[in-house]
Design a protein around this motif. Structure first.
Motif, PDB file in Angstrom:
ATOM      1  N   THR A 107       6.447 -52.991 -79.130  1.00 33.19           N
ATOM      2  CA  THR A 107       7.567 -53.295 -78.248  1.00 33.19           C
ATOM      3  C   THR A 107       7.081 -53.592 -76.830  1.00 33.19           C
ATOM      4  OG1 THR A 107       9.084 -51.920 -79.544  1.00 33.19           O
ATOM      5  CG2 THR A 107       9.721 -52.406 -77.278  1.00 33.19           C
ATOM      6  N   ALA A 108       6.149 -52.783 -76.336  1.00 32.25           N
ATOM      7  CA  ALA A 108       5.623 -52.982 -74.987  1.00 32.25           C
ATOM      8  C   ALA A 108       4.854 -54.299 -74.874  1.00 32.25           C
ATOM      9  CB  ALA A 108       4.719 -51.811 -74.607  1.00 32.25           C
ATOM     10  N   ILE A 109       4.075 -54.630 -75.903  1.00 38.27           N
ATOM     11  CA  ILE A 109       3.317 -55.886 -75.883  1.00 38.27           C
ATOM     12  C   ILE A 109       4.264 -57.076 -75.847  1.00 38.27           C
ATOM     13  CG2 ILE A 109       1.798 -57.365 -77.249  1.00 38.27           C
ATOM     14  CD1 ILE A 109       0.492 -54.779 -78.326  1.00 38.27           C
ATOM     15  N   ARG A 110       5.301 -57.018 -76.649  1.00 37.89           N
ATOM     16  CA  ARG A 110       6.240 -58.146 -76.694  1.00 37.89           C
ATOM     17  C   ARG A 110       7.010 -58.286 -75.386  1.00 37.89           C
ATOM     18  NH1 ARG A 110       8.312 -57.923 -83.049  1.00 37.89           N
ATOM     19  NH2 ARG A 110       6.302 -58.604 -83.918  1.00 37.89           N
ATOM     20  N   ARG A 111       7.293 -57.185 -74.749  1.00 39.70           N
ATOM     21  CA  ARG A 111       7.937 -57.252 -73.436  1.00 39.70           C
ATOM     22  C   ARG A 111       7.006 -57.937 -72.437  1.00 39.70           C
ATOM     23  NH1 ARG A 111       8.034 -53.632 -68.998  1.00 39.70           N
ATOM     24  NH2 ARG A 111       9.903 -53.875 -67.674  1.00 39.70           N
ATOM     25  N   MET A 112       5.725 -57.586 -72.461  1.00 36.05           N
ATOM     26  CA  MET A 112       4.772 -58.255 -71.599  1.00 36.05           C
ATOM     27  C   MET A 112       4.711 -59.739 -71.921  1.00 36.05           C
ATOM     28  SD  MET A 112       0.631 -57.822 -71.265  1.00 36.05           S
ATOM     29  CE  MET A 112       0.395 -58.705 -72.814  1.00 36.05           C
ATOM     30  N   GLY A 113       4.747 -60.070 -73.220  1.00 30.37           N
ATOM     31  CA  GLY A 113       4.731 -61.473 -73.613  1.00 30.37           C
ATOM     32  C   GLY A 113       5.911 -62.246 -73.063  1.00 30.37           C
ATOM     33  N   GLU A 114       7.080 -61.623 -73.033  1.00 31.00           N
ATOM     34  CA  GLU A 114       8.253 -62.258 -72.434  1.00 31.00           C
ATOM     35  C   GLU A 114       8.013 -62.545 -70.955  1.00 31.00           C
ATOM     36  OE1 GLU A 114      11.445 -59.584 -73.050  1.00 31.00           O
ATOM     37  OE2 GLU A 114      11.615 -59.966 -75.218  1.00 31.00           O
ATOM     38  N   ALA A 115       7.407 -61.586 -70.272  1.00 33.63           N
ATOM     39  CA  ALA A 115       7.131 -61.763 -68.849  1.00 33.63           C
ATOM     40  C   ALA A 115       6.099 -62.855 -68.613  1.00 33.63           C
ATOM     41  CB  ALA A 115       6.652 -60.443 -68.243  1.00 33.63           C
ATOM     42  N   MET A 116       5.088 -62.902 -69.486  1.00 32.14           N
ATOM     43  CA  MET A 116       4.033 -63.900 -69.334  1.00 32.14           C
ATOM     44  C   MET A 116       4.525 -65.308 -69.623  1.00 32.14           C
ATOM     45  SD  MET A 116       1.023 -62.515 -68.492  1.00 32.14           S
ATOM     46  CE  MET A 116      -0.100 -63.771 -69.083  1.00 32.14           C
ATOM     47  N   SER A 117       5.457 -65.431 -70.566  1.00 30.50           N
ATOM     48  CA  SER A 117       5.898 -66.765 -70.997  1.00 30.50           C
ATOM     49  C   SER A 117       7.114 -67.274 -70.238  1.00 30.50           C
ATOM     50  CB  SER A 117       6.215 -66.750 -72.492  1.00 30.50           C
ATOM     51  OG  SER A 117       7.271 -65.842 -72.778  1.00 30.50           O
ATOM     52  N   ALA A 118       7.669 -66.462 -69.355  1.00 29.26           N
ATOM     53  CA  ALA A 118       8.819 -66.907 -68.572  1.00 29.26           C
ATOM     54  C   ALA A 118       8.431 -68.140 -67.753  1.00 29.26           C
ATOM     55  CB  ALA A 118       9.288 -65.795 -67.647  1.00 29.26           C
TER      56      ALA A 118
END
Length: 468
Positions: free
Chosen positions: A450-461
């Motif tokens: 869950t934490a990794i995917r949240r970071m991925g959302e932030a990175m891909s924004a």
């Protein structure tokens, strides 16, 4: 069984014919406990409507998917392993299970790891440890979040067998992993047919890769097709090497059979994320010479590309291929600059300014005073940190280079206001595995995903473009 209209089976591998693979049977496992299911990617390939019983049938018992391969295929290949040629390779504990199109029309493969013995198992049991499966899920999820083109962990089942391994406390738990990737053709696939001087097979592989993996109509002339494929693979492998460096990732085993012809990262064994920008950092305990250490990964990947050039030399001329190979370093440098700035959240500008900024960033990272993840987190969007850890000439130079290039849009996601970055160092992997191993506690594993995917959302924004 629910069949989605988005499901688009397309088993193109059959066009190559039986010289390229062997039909095999999957292992029969005592149990099938679903430990991880990638529902996001399942939806993208038209399998999102499948419920848990269907996941078990298809990704633990390997019942064929509708309209797809009727039997799994173990692909044939050779390869250089630590620069030593090995003709006794091939899919030894995995197979190609299905091919299908995603929501963008790309042809993807569903392959396995730990699905049983094949003609290429070489006395191995064809199995995968549960820890190995957990580690691969972590690697692919983290790399995808960081923007690396990687295979995706699709399904992980615990299978109820006890395995013995020399590099893990044994007996240990077993698993089977299904992974989704953009093709399973490797540089080593070409090497096998070059070894046998089978020019027609190399021509067929070249055309297959151009048409089905790169989406291009192959040139009529075989030489032109080989030249074009080599140029495309050079581009993709340059980006692969640059993405490993910008993400602080060490694959560990960059043998030519582990380099996909699409340049997509895959096949994770002794991987690690380097805590610091240490050129000598290695992932594999058996890499005593540091052949695949952090800073030598570009060299290793270019060396593998040269092996592909040798194979294609049966079809075309070295005079056409050598300039492409010689130009690889420039392509890598350009990709590295672009990816470093992207991870930092800085818009591209003048090429020379971008290069100098990237050089300043690497020099600051190379002080090894702060972890890679922390530097990219703290300096995201060009923001500055008043912190004694950054009170050095290298970080002051970085701050100067960032002057006037701040990008506040890169900080819009709330992730960038967290106290610390999401990371995936070996201690974190081991801690989460220990919870599973000791208590069968999967909560830390799930929380990390869950934490990794949240970071991925932030990175891909989306990052605001210049002039916006």
């Amino acid at each position: 069984m629910v069949k989605s209209p988005a499901y688009n089976p397309d088993p193109r591998i059959l066009e190559l014919g039986p010289d390229f693979y062997d039909e095999v049977a999957p292992a029969m496992f005592p149990e099938a406990k679903l430990r991880f299911a990638n529902h996001g990617w399942a939806k993208r390939v038209g399998l999102g409507a499948y419920m848990r019983p269907a996941w078990e049938r298809h990704f633990a018992r390997f019942e064929p998917l509708p309209g797809n391969l009727e039997a799994p295929l173990a692909l044939r290949y050779h390869g250089h392993q630590f620069r030593t040629y090995n003709p006794d390779l091939g899919d030894g504990r995995g197979f190609l299970f299905a091919q299908l199109r995603d929501d963008k029309g790309r042809l993807l493969d569903l392959g396995t790891k730990g699905s049983g013995q094949t003609p290429y198992s070489r006395q191995g049991d064809g199995r995968l440890t549960l820890k190995g499966g957990v580690r691969e899920v972590f690697a692919t999820e983290m790399l995808e979040a960081l923007g690396v083109e990687t295979s995706k962990s699709f399904a992980l089942f615990e299978t109820g067998e006890s395995l013995w391994r020399s590099d893990e406390p044994s007996p240990t738990r077993s698993a089977v992993l299904t992974r989704l990737g953009h093709g399973h053709i490797r540089i080593g696939t070409f090497q096998r047919f070059a070894f046998h001087r089978d020019k027609p097979a190399i021509v067929a592989l070249t055309r297959y890769c151009l048409e089905h993996l790169y989406g291009e109509k192959p040139p009529e002339n075989d030489k032109d097709a080989a030249n074009r494929l080599f140029d495309l693979v050079a581009d993709r492998t340059a980006r692969l090497a640059a993405s490993y460096m910008s993400s602080g990732f060490v694959h560990g085993v960059l043998n030519s059979d582990n380099i996909a012809i699409t340049g997509e990262s895959f096949d994770y064994g002794p991987w690690r994320f380097a805590p610091y920008w240490n050129p000598r950092f290695t992932a594999a305990y058996f890499d005593g010479e540091g052949l695949y250490s952090f800073a030598r990964q570009p060299e290793a990947i270019q060396w593998d590309l040269a092996q592909l050039g040798g194979c294609l030399g049966l079809v075309t001329s070295e005079r056409k291929l050598n300039p492409i190979l010689s130009d690889w370093g420039r392509r890598f440098d350009e990709q590295l600059v672009a990816l470093l700035l992207a991870r930092l959240g800085i818009r591209p500008g003048h090429a020379d300014d971008d290069r100098k900024l990237a050089e300043a960033l690497v020099a600051a990272l190379a002080t090894e005073s702060v972890t890679i993840d922390r530097v990219f987190f703290d300096w995201r969007g060009g923001r500055r940190r008043d912190d004694e850890r950054y009170d050095s000439p290298e970080f002051r130079t970085l701050a100067d280079r960032l002057e006037g290039r701040e990008n506040h849009a890169a900080l819009a996601h709330p992730y960038w206001s967290d106290d610390a970055p999401c990371s995936m160092h070996i201690e974190e992997v081991e801690a989460r595995w220990s919870a599973i191993d000791a208590r069968d506690d999967w909560k830390p594993f799930e929380a990390k995903i869950t934490a990794i995917r949240r970071m991925g959302e932030a990175m891909s924004a989306p990052i605001e473009t210049a002039g916006a």
